[in-house]
Write a protein that holds these residues in place. Structure first.
Motif, PDB file in Angstrom:
ATOM      1  N   GLU A 119     -14.977 -44.822  11.858  1.00  0.00           N
ATOM      2  CA  GLU A 119     -15.505 -44.435  13.163  1.00  0.00           C
ATOM      3  C   GLU A 119     -14.949 -43.082  13.609  1.00  0.00           C
ATOM      4  O   GLU A 119     -15.645 -42.288  14.249  1.00  0.00           O
ATOM      5  CB  GLU A 119     -15.186 -45.507  14.201  1.00  0.00           C
ATOM      6  N   PHE A 120     -13.696 -42.802  13.264  1.00  0.00           N
ATOM      7  CA  PHE A 120     -13.073 -41.537  13.619  1.00  0.00           C
ATOM      8  C   PHE A 120     -13.727 -40.375  12.865  1.00  0.00           C
ATOM      9  O   PHE A 120     -13.932 -39.288  13.415  1.00  0.00           O
ATOM     10  CB  PHE A 120     -11.579 -41.595  13.302  1.00  0.00           C
ATOM     11  N   THR A 121     -14.078 -40.599  11.603  1.00  0.00           N
ATOM     12  CA  THR A 121     -14.610 -39.532  10.753  1.00  0.00           C
ATOM     13  C   THR A 121     -16.117 -39.359  10.910  1.00  0.00           C
ATOM     14  O   THR A 121     -16.619 -38.232  10.954  1.00  0.00           O
ATOM     15  CB  THR A 121     -14.289 -39.815   9.273  1.00  0.00           C
ATOM     16  N   TYR A 122     -16.839 -40.464  11.018  1.00  0.00           N
ATOM     17  CA  TYR A 122     -18.290 -40.400  10.993  1.00  0.00           C
ATOM     18  C   TYR A 122     -18.987 -40.962  12.236  1.00  0.00           C
ATOM     19  O   TYR A 122     -20.178 -40.727  12.435  1.00  0.00           O
ATOM     20  CB  TYR A 122     -18.834 -41.199   9.796  1.00  0.00           C
ATOM     21  N   GLY A 123     -18.280 -41.750  13.057  1.00  0.00           N
ATOM     22  CA  GLY A 123     -18.958 -42.534  14.078  1.00  0.00           C
ATOM     23  C   GLY A 123     -18.580 -42.228  15.508  1.00  0.00           C
ATOM     24  O   GLY A 123     -18.478 -41.065  15.930  1.00  0.00           O
ATOM     25  N   ALA A 124     -18.309 -43.280  16.272  1.00  0.00           N
ATOM     26  CA  ALA A 124     -18.102 -43.165  17.712  1.00  0.00           C
ATOM     27  C   ALA A 124     -16.847 -42.396  18.093  1.00  0.00           C
ATOM     28  O   ALA A 124     -16.717 -41.950  19.232  1.00  0.00           O
ATOM     29  CB  ALA A 124     -18.041 -44.564  18.333  1.00  0.00           C
ATOM     30  N   GLY A 125     -15.906 -42.225  17.157  1.00  0.00           N
ATOM     31  CA  GLY A 125     -14.635 -41.563  17.475  1.00  0.00           C
ATOM     32  C   GLY A 125     -14.530 -40.134  17.005  1.00  0.00           C
ATOM     33  O   GLY A 125     -13.427 -39.575  16.985  1.00  0.00           O
ATOM     34  N   LYS A 126     -15.644 -39.494  16.649  1.00  0.00           N
ATOM     35  CA  LYS A 126     -15.576 -38.134  16.101  1.00  0.00           C
ATOM     36  C   LYS A 126     -14.987 -37.119  17.091  1.00  0.00           C
ATOM     37  O   LYS A 126     -14.404 -36.120  16.665  1.00  0.00           O
ATOM     38  CB  LYS A 126     -16.975 -37.682  15.673  1.00  0.00           C
ATOM     39  N   ALA A 127     -15.152 -37.370  18.389  1.00  0.00           N
ATOM     40  CA  ALA A 127     -14.630 -36.434  19.387  1.00  0.00           C
ATOM     41  C   ALA A 127     -13.263 -36.859  19.913  1.00  0.00           C
ATOM     42  O   ALA A 127     -12.733 -36.244  20.833  1.00  0.00           O
ATOM     43  CB  ALA A 127     -15.618 -36.309  20.548  1.00  0.00           C
ATOM     44  N   SER A 128     -12.693 -37.897  19.322  1.00  0.00           N
ATOM     45  CA  SER A 128     -11.426 -38.442  19.801  1.00  0.00           C
ATOM     46  C   SER A 128     -10.253 -37.914  18.980  1.00  0.00           C
ATOM     47  O   SER A 128     -10.418 -37.475  17.840  1.00  0.00           O
ATOM     48  CB  SER A 128     -11.465 -39.977  19.737  1.00  0.00           C
ATOM     49  N   ILE A 140     -16.760 -49.326   5.361  1.00  0.00           N
ATOM     50  CA  ILE A 140     -17.263 -48.655   4.160  1.00  0.00           C
ATOM     51  C   ILE A 140     -17.093 -47.144   4.283  1.00  0.00           C
ATOM     52  O   ILE A 140     -16.618 -46.474   3.357  1.00  0.00           O
ATOM     53  CB  ILE A 140     -18.739 -49.022   3.922  1.00  0.00           C
ATOM     54  N   TYR A 141     -17.456 -46.584   5.437  1.00  0.00           N
ATOM     55  CA  TYR A 141     -17.320 -45.141   5.616  1.00  0.00           C
ATOM     56  C   TYR A 141     -15.851 -44.729   5.712  1.00  0.00           C
ATOM     57  O   TYR A 141     -15.490 -43.611   5.314  1.00  0.00           O
ATOM     58  CB  TYR A 141     -18.097 -44.683   6.844  1.00  0.00           C
ATOM     59  N   GLY A 142     -15.011 -45.619   6.219  1.00  0.00           N
ATOM     60  CA  GLY A 142     -13.584 -45.338   6.190  1.00  0.00           C
ATOM     61  C   GLY A 142     -13.062 -45.263   4.771  1.00  0.00           C
ATOM     62  O   GLY A 142     -12.228 -44.404   4.442  1.00  0.00           O
ATOM     63  N   LEU A 143     -13.558 -46.134   3.910  1.00  0.00           N
ATOM     64  CA  LEU A 143     -13.174 -46.091   2.500  1.00  0.00           C
ATOM     65  C   LEU A 143     -13.656 -44.810   1.831  1.00  0.00           C
ATOM     66  O   LEU A 143     -12.970 -44.258   0.966  1.00  0.00           O
ATOM     67  CB  LEU A 143     -13.732 -47.311   1.757  1.00  0.00           C
ATOM     68  N   PHE A 144     -14.840 -44.320   2.235  1.00  0.00           N
ATOM     69  CA  PHE A 144     -15.314 -43.039   1.707  1.00  0.00           C
ATOM     70  C   PHE A 144     -14.331 -41.932   2.054  1.00  0.00           C
ATOM     71  O   PHE A 144     -13.984 -41.096   1.207  1.00  0.00           O
ATOM     72  CB  PHE A 144     -16.687 -42.676   2.288  1.00  0.00           C
ATOM     73  N   ALA A 145     -13.887 -41.898   3.313  1.00  0.00           N
ATOM     74  CA  ALA A 145     -12.962 -40.852   3.757  1.00  0.00           C
ATOM     75  C   ALA A 145     -11.621 -40.956   3.030  1.00  0.00           C
ATOM     76  O   ALA A 145     -11.057 -39.949   2.579  1.00  0.00           O
ATOM     77  CB  ALA A 145     -12.754 -40.940   5.270  1.00  0.00           C
ATOM     78  N   LEU A 146     -11.090 -42.176   2.909  1.00  0.00           N
ATOM     79  CA  LEU A 146      -9.832 -42.379   2.176  1.00  0.00           C
ATOM     80  C   LEU A 146      -9.979 -41.976   0.713  1.00  0.00           C
ATOM     81  O   LEU A 146      -9.087 -41.344   0.130  1.00  0.00           O
ATOM     82  CB  LEU A 146      -9.410 -43.846   2.264  1.00  0.00           C
ATOM     83  N   ALA A 158      -9.421 -49.138   7.796  1.00  0.00           N
ATOM     84  CA  ALA A 158     -10.567 -48.459   7.193  1.00  0.00           C
ATOM     85  C   ALA A 158     -11.679 -48.270   8.213  1.00  0.00           C
ATOM     86  O   ALA A 158     -12.306 -47.205   8.294  1.00  0.00           O
ATOM     87  CB  ALA A 158     -11.073 -49.244   5.982  1.00  0.00           C
ATOM     88  N   ALA A 159     -11.943 -49.306   9.005  1.00  0.00           N
ATOM     89  CA  ALA A 159     -12.990 -49.211  10.027  1.00  0.00           C
ATOM     90  C   ALA A 159     -12.637 -48.165  11.083  1.00  0.00           C
ATOM     91  O   ALA A 159     -13.499 -47.400  11.543  1.00  0.00           O
ATOM     92  CB  ALA A 159     -13.210 -50.571  10.683  1.00  0.00           C
ATOM     93  N   GLY A 167     -20.411 -39.128   0.734  1.00  0.00           N
ATOM     94  CA  GLY A 167     -20.635 -40.331   1.528  1.00  0.00           C
ATOM     95  C   GLY A 167     -22.089 -40.736   1.606  1.00  0.00           C
ATOM     96  O   GLY A 167     -22.450 -41.585   2.429  1.00  0.00           O
ATOM     97  N   LYS A 168     -22.936 -40.183   0.753  1.00  0.00           N
ATOM     98  CA  LYS A 168     -24.341 -40.597   0.718  1.00  0.00           C
ATOM     99  C   LYS A 168     -24.442 -41.890  -0.088  1.00  0.00           C
ATOM    100  O   LYS A 168     -24.061 -41.941  -1.261  1.00  0.00           O
ATOM    101  CB  LYS A 168     -25.212 -39.521   0.081  1.00  0.00           C
TER     102      LYS A 168
END
Length: 407
Positions: A202-211, A385-391, A197-198, A104-105
């Motif tokens: 957020e779930f994988t990299y952002g505001a939702g990591k602890a959710s 974009i980061y959601g697409l990386f995770a998928l 994707a968004a 994801g870089k």
């Protein structure tokens, strides 16, 4: 119905578990893998050999010996440059094209202006040119690409290549676009709903990591929801869950319902509704504010509207207030329905967060059965974009670990 699972399937499952662990740990020995995953050392050795031969992991030196002595363990590392990902986000304006490694870089990204009136062949050519530019600018070849991932509004069926979306995306032929990209670059193509994707980003990299259970609300071009339930995207029976503001066309019924203060949710909150209200109802002061930007009520765009709002224009402030009230009520109902632990607000309307979020949170606090926080998207415009990386990474890992099944 029960199915038998042969040793090849078991090996594929073990490989995926091992690969996920190596990816998350960055550096780990075979002995640590066996201990943490509770897999036999023989199974670890067998699966590591296959993953090493594919090049997705590497041996990178030695670790610390056990207290009892003995040979230093060889460490294993995930190869983030095994192949690369290109992610494309077809946004309301200026689609975003990103080249990244498997970790994801982001290595390079560009935006490209595509006028709303552009034909599909013109759009296809621009997309092909953008992908070619990203590849060549990093001295890569087509064979270095693991996947091209696209996020866009609407519902895409990868088997039939059918695509359902609102009128703003009528000039995108996603079925043909995915096929052309697959053929031209000889790689896999993945298409995802933009809000899903968004949510995953957020779930994988952002505001939702602890959710564990979250809802991502996207406001702007449309009003949509991306659902992460029990740690996974929830798409529903036909992968269309979250279409909370799908445009409805029962005009006579709507006219009747409006007598009772009801309106179409999407038609009341999206950018088209906002710009229509501004064009029809703006007072002289607001019209003069657009004129100061060199625009008229017939020629301004969304970016111009944001600038006038930022200047403190009272009429636009009221417009955004009204939209935030509707969105706040909608989120309150969603929170009551799903009993989620977090709501993340993103999309084009994020530019109005300073005004919208306090109002939305007030309404949710006052109306939801079990109120929770509504927070801004941490990744901002890069959530999808980061959601697409995770998928993409999940797709690539599955493909690698299942490759032995066809042998």
């Amino acid at each position: 119905m029960k199915y038998a699972v042969d040793q090849t399937h078991i090996r594929s499952i073990n490989q995926r578990i091992i690969l996920d662990k190596i990816y998350s740990k960055q550096l780990i020995s075979r002995a640590e893998l066996a201990r943490e995953l509770r897999i036999s050392k023989a199974a670890v050795t067998e699966n590591i050999a296959s993953l090493l031969s594919k090049g997705i992991i590497q041996e990178v030196g030695t670790g610390v010996s056990m207290a009892s002595g003995g040979r230093k363990p060889i460490l294993l590392k995930f190869s983030n440059t095994y192949q690369y990902i290109i992610s494309i986000e077809l946004k309301f304006e200026d689609p975003l094209f990103v080249l990244a490694d498997l970790d994801g870089k982001i290595l390079n990204k560009i935006t490209m202006n595509i006028p709303g009136s552009s034909s599909y062949p013109a759009r296809l050519e621009l997309v092909l040119n953008a992908v070619n530019f990203l590849i060549s600018s990093s001295n890569l070849t087509h064979s270095d690409l693991a996947i091209i991932a696209i996020s866009c509004p609407g519902i895409y069926n990868p088997e039939s290549r059918s695509f359902l979306a609102n009128a703003n995306f009528a000039n995108w032929n996603m079925g043909d676009l995915s096929q052309q990209l697959e053929s031209h670059f000889e790689t896999s193509v993945l298409v995802s709903n933009d809000v899903n994707a968004a949510a995953l980003g957020e779930f994988t990299y952002g505001a939702g990591k602890a959710s564990k259970d979250l809802v991502y609300i996207s406001g702007g071009l449309g009003l949509g929801a991306g659902l992460i339930l029990n740690g996974s995207i929830y798409g529903g029976t036909s992968n269309s869950a979250g279409e909370i503001a799908h445009e409805i066309t029962i005009e006579n019924d709507i006219k009747q319902a409006r007598k009772y203060a009801f309106n179409n949710l999407g038609g009341s909150t999206n950018i088209n509704a906002l710009t229509t209200r501004v064009k029809q109802d703006s007072p002289k002061k607001t019209e003069d504010a657009f004129a100061a930007l060199g625009k008229t009520l017939d020629t301004f765009n969304f970016k111009d509207l944001v600038k006038v709002w930022q200047s403190g224009d009272p009429f636009l402030t009221q417009c955004i207030e009204d939209i935030s009230v509707i969105i706040g009520g909608t989120i309150s109902n969603i929170v009551c329905l799903l009993n989620c632990d977090l709501v993340i607000f993103g999309g084009e309307y994020s530019v109005f967060n300073s005004q919208m979020l306090p109002n939305i949170n007030r309404i949710v606090k006052e109306n939801a059965f079990m109120p929770i926080d509504v927070v801004p998207a941490e990744l901002e415009e890069n959530s999808g974009i980061y959601g697409l990386f995770a998928l993409s990474r999940d797709f690539i890992f599955n493909k690698l670990c299942q490759s032995d099944l066809s042998k």
